[in-house]
Design an enzyme around this catalytic site. Structure first.
Site, PDB file in Angstrom:
ATOM      1  N   LYS A  58     -10.805  -0.402 -12.284  1.00 44.67           N
ATOM      2  CA  LYS A  58     -10.709   0.506 -11.135  1.00 44.67           C
ATOM      3  C   LYS A  58      -9.349   1.197 -11.191  1.00 44.67           C
ATOM      4  O   LYS A  58      -8.421   0.678 -11.802  1.00 44.67           O
ATOM      5  CB  LYS A  58     -10.793  -0.294  -9.830  1.00 44.67           C
ATOM      6  CG  LYS A  58     -12.082  -1.055  -9.631  1.00 44.67           C
ATOM      7  CD  LYS A  58     -12.913  -0.375  -8.556  1.00 44.67           C
ATOM      8  CE  LYS A  58     -14.204  -1.112  -8.313  1.00 44.67           C
ATOM      9  NZ  LYS A  58     -14.052  -2.169  -7.321  1.00 44.67           N
ATOM     10  N   HIS A  70      -4.314   2.458  -7.469  1.00 45.67           N
ATOM     11  CA  HIS A  70      -4.060   3.451  -6.429  1.00 45.67           C
ATOM     12  C   HIS A  70      -2.696   3.269  -5.768  1.00 45.67           C
ATOM     13  O   HIS A  70      -1.933   2.360  -6.124  1.00 45.67           O
ATOM     14  CB  HIS A  70      -5.200   3.493  -5.413  1.00 45.67           C
ATOM     15  CG  HIS A  70      -5.467   2.178  -4.747  1.00 45.67           C
ATOM     16  ND1 HIS A  70      -4.547   1.574  -3.940  1.00 45.67           N
ATOM     17  CD2 HIS A  70      -6.540   1.360  -4.782  1.00 45.67           C
ATOM     18  CE1 HIS A  70      -5.047   0.439  -3.489  1.00 45.67           C
ATOM     19  NE2 HIS A  70      -6.256   0.285  -3.992  1.00 45.67           N
ATOM     20  N   HIS A 102      -1.448  -0.063  -4.709  1.00 45.98           N
ATOM     21  CA  HIS A 102      -0.947  -0.929  -5.776  1.00 45.98           C
ATOM     22  C   HIS A 102       0.452  -0.499  -6.204  1.00 45.98           C
ATOM     23  O   HIS A 102       1.301  -1.334  -6.501  1.00 45.98           O
ATOM     24  CB  HIS A 102      -1.894  -0.901  -6.979  1.00 45.98           C
ATOM     25  CG  HIS A 102      -3.282  -1.358  -6.659  1.00 45.98           C
ATOM     26  ND1 HIS A 102      -4.394  -0.589  -6.902  1.00 45.98           N
ATOM     27  CD2 HIS A 102      -3.735  -2.487  -6.077  1.00 45.98           C
ATOM     28  CE1 HIS A 102      -5.467  -1.237  -6.508  1.00 45.98           C
ATOM     29  NE2 HIS A 102      -5.099  -2.393  -5.991  1.00 45.98           N
TER      30      HIS A 102
HETATM   31  N1  ARG Z   1      -6.936  -6.649  -5.479  1.00 48.32           N
HETATM   32  C1  ARG Z   1      -6.813  -6.355  -4.078  1.00 48.32           C
HETATM   33  C2  ARG Z   1      -7.034  -4.863  -3.828  1.00 48.32           C
HETATM   34  O1  ARG Z   1      -6.828  -4.077  -4.710  1.00 48.32           O
HETATM   35  C3  ARG Z   1      -5.473  -6.738  -3.523  1.00 48.32           C
HETATM   36  C4  ARG Z   1      -5.199  -8.214  -3.524  1.00 48.32           C
HETATM   37  C5  ARG Z   1      -4.252  -8.629  -2.453  1.00 48.32           C
HETATM   38  N2  ARG Z   1      -3.944 -10.026  -2.483  1.00 48.32           N
HETATM   39  C6  ARG Z   1      -4.696 -10.975  -1.961  1.00 48.32           C
HETATM   40  N3  ARG Z   1      -4.315 -12.232  -2.110  1.00 48.32           N
HETATM   41  N4  ARG Z   1      -5.779 -10.716  -1.278  1.00 48.32           N
HETATM   42  O2  ARG Z   1      -7.386  -4.476  -2.742  1.00 48.32           O
END
Ligand code: ARG
Length: 649
Positions: free
Chosen positions: A163, A166, A169
């Site tokens: 993905k 964005h 991130h």
């Molecule tokens: N991968 C998730 C996203 O892109 C963010 C993860 C955040 N951390 C967690 N422990 N939930 O939305």
């Protein structure tokens, strides 16, 4: 006798002023706060414990270096203004602090310039890269260093495989990298963790897509980009199939209503249902869940190749992870154990075949009801987070864990922490903190193609190169313009991201962030490069200048630094350790940046007044020491933020 003691003796102080929990060898302000506290305790008879915390920073240097707001002393029955006058009058002569300036109920204290300068510059130059940081703050027990350091996990960046990377991130990466450095500077034992989004049916979709569209060569060349392309292509097919199924269903109903034969339509529908992308993906993901080695092998390769690529990109931002975890790494046992705890504590309940936790029952109306297990028994994002937190606690016994995640996920993290609390894991939830941040508006870049961190950095680097070319004279002098543009571009992105409060949104403005004017990354880099060039030029013109720090310090006569510009610079430099401590409190990168910009401004207005080249040798040495100290502090601050200070540009 140590250096500080003998220096203060030279000023006429018998001992080093030191109130409890202060660090005079690391922080000049600690010396002054303790010293003023001692003097005020003598003259007022008040307890030092009451006085010390009332000595606060001033907003502007002309109000003093420290300020006491008399009402904060909480002395009943005294008129604050009259009491301020009285305290001011009684304040004794001191080698470190001038006569106080009383202004209404406020008393301003000014540090005497000569003493401050000869205290601060050597402190900065001898402690070098560690000046400002304080490794004592992370001690488990400050009175017993053997008890070790406190343990911290910073989870940040956490992109999703296949993905786009964005803006959320991007911000998590920048802010998280900074926070990890911050706590390390405060002496915590920090683990940097990346929690990848790498589990769920979409990875079945990806595998099916790779069979159809994947290329081994492309995968090795550019795993992140290629997997994304594959995912987009296969998702389109899956979407089209969905539409087709909807249409077929309608046609079948119509045919039936009209009494026509629908067998052919039904066969078509069945074929998609049984053999379409969705079904294939479901089956594939089921194999992954069941631990089928072949299915897992494919997915593991995608994951590992993506991580290899991420590592290179993160390195451009000076970030190195201790652990690449991810949703896929959470063990079934951990989730089962959590489910059991939830059930046995009566926290979870069945609802239409699924399992939910009704958080409104726990004084948390806003958190609503959270789904923890789907009807088909599969885990969810939230369930995996519960399992992951327990596993991390088991593995690291952390004292604190920070999740750096966009404020869009406020509800998710609040639910996570609350569920852990009510299910009986308050020991974990009490140690968790969500560090959130606002959105980046308009991050569609010029080419409109930037989907990954690398592309974003690439584009900003190009833009930076363009800006640099506009000044041809300077441009010609740069050794490696492409590399410099790259570093400056990264600074531009990072500074723009960190200069406001975290929670604020900001717009991604390439022109503004790449400008050398205004409070930007390039401006800060320029301030650093200019200080480097002063040192280089002075030394090139005077090869016999003292080469080592200790020789330079021995040769410098700080009483020659007489100008207000020089004093004010020293006063600002002296406050860096306090700014650091305050940053640990605010957890805001803007606390550091505001300070660095103030310093950069003070520096740029000093160069004309405090020239190095062309000054008498004695004066040159002293000013070199002053600018050397400024260079050190500026660099320390920039590195704390995760920037790569440049020496030339
Ligand atoms: N991968 C998730 C996203 O892109 C963010 C993860 C955040 N951390 C967690 N422990 N939930 O939305």
């Amino acid at each position: 006798m140590d250096e500080l003691t003998s220096k203060l003796k030279g000023f006429g102080l018998e001992t080093v002023p030191q109130q409890p929990n202060t660090y005079p060898t690391l922080n000049p302000f600690d010396i002054y706060r303790s010293h003023i506290t001692e003097l005020l305790a003598q003259t007022t008879g008040l307890d030092p414990k009451i006085i010390y915390p009332t000595l606060q920073w001033t907003a502007k240097l002309d109000a003093g270096d420290l300020q006491l707001a008399v009402p904060a002393l909480r002395q009943k029955g005294k008129d604050p203004k009259a009491y301020a006058e009285e305290i001011g009058k009684k304040f004794p002569e001191s080698p470190l602090v001038g006569p106080p300036m009383v202004n209404g109920p406020f008393i301003g204290f000014f540090f005497k310039p000569d003493a401050l300068t000869s205290l601060v510059i050597p402190m900065i130059l001898t402690s070098g890269p560690s000046f400002g940081f304080n490794p004592n703050l992370g001690l488990r027990d400050p009175s017993n260093p053997k008890a070790g350091r406190k343990k911290m996990i910073v989870e940040f960046s956490s992109p999703n495989i296949a993905k786009p990377f964005h803006a959320g991130h991007l911000r998590s990466t920048i802010i998280g990298g900074f926070l990890a450095n911050l706590y390390e500077g405060a002496g915590w034992d920090v683990t940097r963790m990346n929690y990848l989004g790498d589990w769920g049916k979409q990875y079945g979709v990806l595998a099916v897509g790779f069979d159809k569209f994947g290329s081994e060569e492309e995968l090795l060349k550019n795993p992140i980009g290629h997997l994304y392309d594959v995912y987009v292509k296969i998702s389109k097919i899956s979407h089209d199939e969905g539409e087709e199924m909807k249409a077929l269903k309608e046609q079948i109903t119509q045919a039936k209503e009209k009494g026509e034969d629908s067998a052919e339509l039904e066969a078509k529908l069945k074929k998609i249902q049984d053999e379409g992308v969705d079904e294939q993906a479901r089956k594939y993901f089921k194999r992954m869940v069941d631990g089928d080695p072949e299915a897992l092998g494919v997915w593991k390769r995608f994951r590992e190749l993506s991580i290899e690529k991420y590592k290179k990109t993160y390195a451009r931002l000076n970030i190195k992870y201790d652990e690449y975890s991810g949703e896929s790494q959470v063990k079934d046992e951990s989730m089962d154990a959590a489910a059991k705890m939830l059930e046995e504590s009566g926290v979870s309940e069945k609802s239409e075949g699924a399992v939910i936790v009704d958080l409104t029952k726990y004084n948390a109306k806003k958190l609503g009801k959270a789904l923890v297990k789907k009807k088909d028994g599969t885990s969810l994002y939230l369930t995996r987070d519960i399992g992951a937190a327990a596993e991390r606690f088991e593995k690291y016994h952390f004292d604190k864990m920070i999740y750096v995640v966009a404020s869009q996920q406020d509800l998710h993290l609040a639910q996570l922490f609350k569920i852990m609390e009510v299910m009986g894991r308050k020991d974990i939830s009490d140690r968790c903190q969500h560090i959130n941040f606002g959105m980046v508006l308009g991050m569609s870049t010029r080419k409109g193609t930037a989907k990954f961190l690398d592309d974003i950095l690439e584009e900003v680097g190009d833009k930076m190169h363009e800006v640099m070319r506009k000044n041809d004279d300077k441009y010609q002098q740069i050794e490696d313009p492409v590399k410099t543009a790259d570093t400056l571009g990264i600074s531009a992105v990072m500074v723009q991201d960190m200069k406001g409060k975290r929670i604020n949104n900001y717009s991604f403005d390439m022109d503004r962030m790449c400008s050398f004017e205004g409070d930007t990354g390039p401006y800060l880099q320029y301030a650093h490069a200019r200080l480097c060039s002063i040192q280089r030029k002075a030394r090139a013109a005077n090869p016999d200048l003292p080469a080592t720090t200790s020789d330079l310090l021995a040769a410098a006569d700080f009483s020659l630094l007489k100008e207000t510009h020089a004093h004010d610079l020293v006063r600002q430099l002296a406050s860096w350790p306090d700014v650091f401590i305050n940053t640990v409190k605010t957890q805001e990168p803007a606390t550091v940046l505001t300070y660095l910009f103030k310093m950069a401004h003070a520096l740029s207005s000093s160069y004309d007044v405090l020239q190095v080249i062309g000054s008498e040798r004695e004066l040159m040495v002293s000013r070199l020491a002053l600018y050397g100290a400024a260079l050190q502090v500026l660099g320390n601050g920039m590195r704390l933020l995760g920037l790569n200070p440049v020496e030339r540009m």
